[in-house]
Design an enzyme around this catalytic site. Structure first.
Site, PDB file in Angstrom:
ATOM      1  CE1 TYR A  34       1.132  -0.370   4.522  1.00  0.00           C
ATOM      2  CE2 TYR A  34       0.046   1.735   4.459  1.00  0.00           C
ATOM      3  CZ  TYR A  34       0.872   0.967   4.994  1.00  0.00           C
ATOM      4  OH  TYR A  34       1.178   1.111   6.251  1.00  0.00           O
ATOM      5  CE  LYS A 145       3.010   3.360   3.398  1.00  0.00           C
ATOM      6  NZ  LYS A 145       2.999   3.287   4.836  1.00  0.00           N
ATOM      7  CD  GLU A 177       9.942   1.674  10.675  1.00  0.00           C
ATOM      8  OE1 GLU A 177       9.656   2.819  10.164  1.00  0.00           O
ATOM      9  OE2 GLU A 177       9.693   0.508  10.410  1.00  0.00           O
ATOM     10  CG  LEU A 201       7.866   2.368   5.139  1.00  0.00           C
ATOM     11  CD1 LEU A 201       7.625   1.272   4.295  1.00  0.00           C
ATOM     12  CD2 LEU A 201       6.610   3.297   5.263  1.00  0.00           C
TER      13      LEU A 201
HETATM   14  N1  PDD Z   1       2.569   4.785   7.746  1.00  0.00           N
HETATM   15  N2  PDD Z   1       7.253   3.593   9.235  1.00  0.00           N
HETATM   16  C1  PDD Z   1       6.157   2.912   9.248  1.00  0.00           C
HETATM   17  C2  PDD Z   1       6.023   1.474   9.972  1.00  0.00           C
HETATM   18  C3  PDD Z   1       4.936   3.649   8.796  1.00  0.00           C
HETATM   19  O1  PDD Z   1       3.727   2.939   8.786  1.00  0.00           O
HETATM   20  C4  PDD Z   1       4.929   4.846   8.305  1.00  0.00           C
HETATM   21  C5  PDD Z   1       3.607   5.363   7.688  1.00  0.00           C
HETATM   22  C6  PDD Z   1       6.334   5.552   8.346  1.00  0.00           C
HETATM   23  C7  PDD Z   1       6.364   6.948   7.769  1.00  0.00           C
HETATM   24  O2  PDD Z   1       6.361   7.056   6.206  1.00  0.00           O
HETATM   25  P1  PDD Z   1       5.672   8.330   5.617  1.00  0.00           P
HETATM   26  O3  PDD Z   1       6.440   9.598   5.865  1.00  0.00           O
HETATM   27  O4  PDD Z   1       5.973   7.987   4.022  1.00  0.00           O
HETATM   28  O5  PDD Z   1       4.403   8.490   5.756  1.00  0.00           O
HETATM   29  C8  PDD Z   1       7.242   4.874   8.841  1.00  0.00           C
HETATM   30  C9  PDD Z   1       1.323   5.299   7.170  1.00  0.00           C
HETATM   31  C10 PDD Z   1       0.941   6.797   7.205  1.00  0.00           C
HETATM   32  C11 PDD Z   1       0.308   4.391   7.539  1.00  0.00           C
HETATM   33  O6  PDD Z   1       0.414   3.159   7.700  1.00  0.00           O
HETATM   34  O7  PDD Z   1      -0.915   4.883   7.673  1.00  0.00           O
END
Ligand code: PDD
Length: 280
Positions: A34, A145, A177, A201
């Site tokens: 996703y 992701k 993270e 991620l």
């Molecule tokens: N999640 N690490 C993890 C495990 C995440 O699920 C996310 C974001 C990030 C940050 O990535 P970004 O800056 O590209 O949003 C880091 C999204 C927002 C979600 O699962 O809804």
């Protein structure tokens, strides 16, 4: 249920009419990936970077990209409303096979789903939030992701049950993270974040912050962070597309820095808002 229009396999439908088979491999196996892409006043933020990560995630699970970048943009744009700050949720699964079998099916089209929601400004932003730390129990391919998010969900839920906004994940003594966010620490005046490995991620917000730090001469580094050092950091933040930069003021019941959002967070938050405006 909201009656908004969503995209499913080539059609725009009211949400209640968007249906997927129970044999879809996303439902049966969590076999899919996703993206979450913010949109400010109808402009998709860093779309190319999100589509590059999408391609990397698809390659990571050996699923062909069903669309070109131009096609993705054409699919997502009609879902946006320029009157709001929003985010697109885009999911691609390995489709619906005739029977349940772990091995990949042949000649089955991917299932493509996208919907758009308004971003509700995160309540904890200005006051800062509390977090807990936990041993990272997820798998070894966290750079993908993947929709298979059970590990992340259990971590986040543990945080919520302790009245905290996020769980910070620790592996072999290092800060990795958040359950749904990347992490930054200000240590000895330097803004630090863990490097891009399979453990995290590769967040788009993370990359934007590093670019902005460089541009504005804020000292930064991409390096492993000992959890013991993070506990003594003057500032800790978590970052994501939907919450942006959230200061953590308390970790496992102990204050971080002075127990309030710090000056580096204030500076970077202001810089990020100005940067978003500059793209409109
Ligand atoms: N999640 N690490 C993890 C495990 C995440 O699920 C996310 C974001 C990030 C940050 O990535 P970004 O800056 O590209 O949003 C880091 C999204 C927002 C979600 O699962 O809804």
């Amino acid at each position: 249920m909201e009656n908004k229009i969503v995209y499913l396999n080539g059609e725009y439908l009211p949400l209640p009419e968007a249906k997927v088979s129970v044999l879809d491999r996303g439902f049966l196996f969590g076999d899919g990936i996703y993206e979450v892409i913010p949109s400010y006043s109808g402009n998709l933020f860093h779309l190319d970077d999100h589509l590059q990560r999408l391609e990397n995630s698809l390659a990571g699970i050996r699923l062909a990209n069903p669309h070109t970048r131009l096609e993705w943009q054409a699919i997502l744009t009609p879902l946006l409303d320029a009157n709001y700050d929003q985010y697109i949720y885009l999911q691609i699964t390995r489709g619906t096979a005739a029977k349940r079998d772990h091995a990949f099916p042949e000649n089955v089209p991917a299932t493509v789903f996208a919907m758009c929601s308004n971003i509700v400004p995160f309540a904890g932003l200005n006051a800062g939030v509390k977090a807990i730390s936990m041993d990272d129990t997820r798998w070894s391919l966290c750079h993908i992701k993947a929709i298979t998010l059970l590990g992340n969900i259990l971590h986040r839920q543990a945080a919520v049950e302790q009245d905290c906004a996020e769980a910070l994940l620790v592996k072999d003594g290092y800060l990795i993270e958040g359950a749904a966010s990347n992490v930054f620490a200000v240590i000895d005046g330097v803004l630090c974040t863990p490097p891009k490995t399979n453990d995290i991620l590769p967040g788009i917000t993370r990359d934007v912050i590093l670019e902005l730090a460089k541009k504005h001469n804020i000292p930064f580094c991409e390096d492993k962070i000992l959890f013991a050092d993070a506990q003594k950091a003057t500032e800790l933040w978590v970052t994501s597309s939907t919450r942006e930069i959230v200061p953590i003021i308390e970790l496992d019941g102990t204050d971080i820095g002075e127990g309030k959002p710090g000056p580096v967070w204030q500076t970077m938050h202001t810089i990020l808002q100005a940067y978003k405006q500059s793209l409109l």
